[in-house]
Each structure stands twice: as C-alpha cells, then as structure tokens.
Write a protein that holds these residues in place. Sequence first.
Motif: not given
Length: 147
Positions: A11, A15, A56, A65, A68
Amino acid sequence: MPEIESLQKLAHLVTENEGLYVRWSRGPDWDLRKVSSTDDLTGVRLPGLSASALDVEDWWGRRPVNIWVARRLYDYCHLPRVKHPRTRPWLLRGCEAARGPDNEPLVKDVEPIAWVADHVITEARDIVADQPGPWGPIDRDHPSETW
C-alpha cells in the motif's frame, strides 16, 4: 527479484508511485519471453501483458489504501488454482498499450519490481472478508449464478 512482505508495504508503494500494476503469472522470466497475453476464449494474442492497475482512483477519496490494494489482489487470487500451480502475483511498472477483452490494462515496456509474498494474499483475503459487503474473486470456473 525482491519480495513484498506485507500488504502495508505494498500500500505504501502504491501511495508513493504511480503506474504500478500487479500481474498473476509464473513470473517475469516466463512472461517477458513473449511480452503478450492471449485471450483465453478466442486465442487472440493481445498487445501487452494483462495486469491489474494499482493506482488509487480519485473517487476512492481518503479511504484506506490497504483496502484498495487488498481488493485488487483478491480479485484474481483464484488463478493459481485455475491457470497453473506456480502462478503468483508480482508487481511491475509499465505503459498501458490497450485494454483487453475484460477491460483490463494490457501493459508493455514492463519493468519487474517485486514478487508479492503468499501471506500478503492471506492478508488481502482477511481484509476483504472484514468488509460489510459480500465479495468474491473473479472466478469463471465457479460462477455464483448459472445462465
């Protein structure tokens, strides 16, 4: 190739980096020999490797996140069972060349980044199971409904 050891680490990578994809296959050594996927239904050679985008979307807002990413991994976790036992997820960077028959990105100019550890898939399954709505992997061999 290194291995991503946690969903949180994956994640974080998503990001911090745009243009990452996850692909389920026997790995980059296997895939980069042919640099294209094939449509299972028709046998048509596709102009890139089928993969799932990890960027995302804006509509996701400020939601976690890790949820996701868990969903993006979970959608195809059935592939080792239906494709080949050595099928596993790996992270890559590439350029989207087209869309496949399931509207999936077809990626070219592939740069392998890392394997995704098996226990990360377990983490993803647990996160998906904790969500309020029912959800399952995209598994055509075990449809929830019949025609």
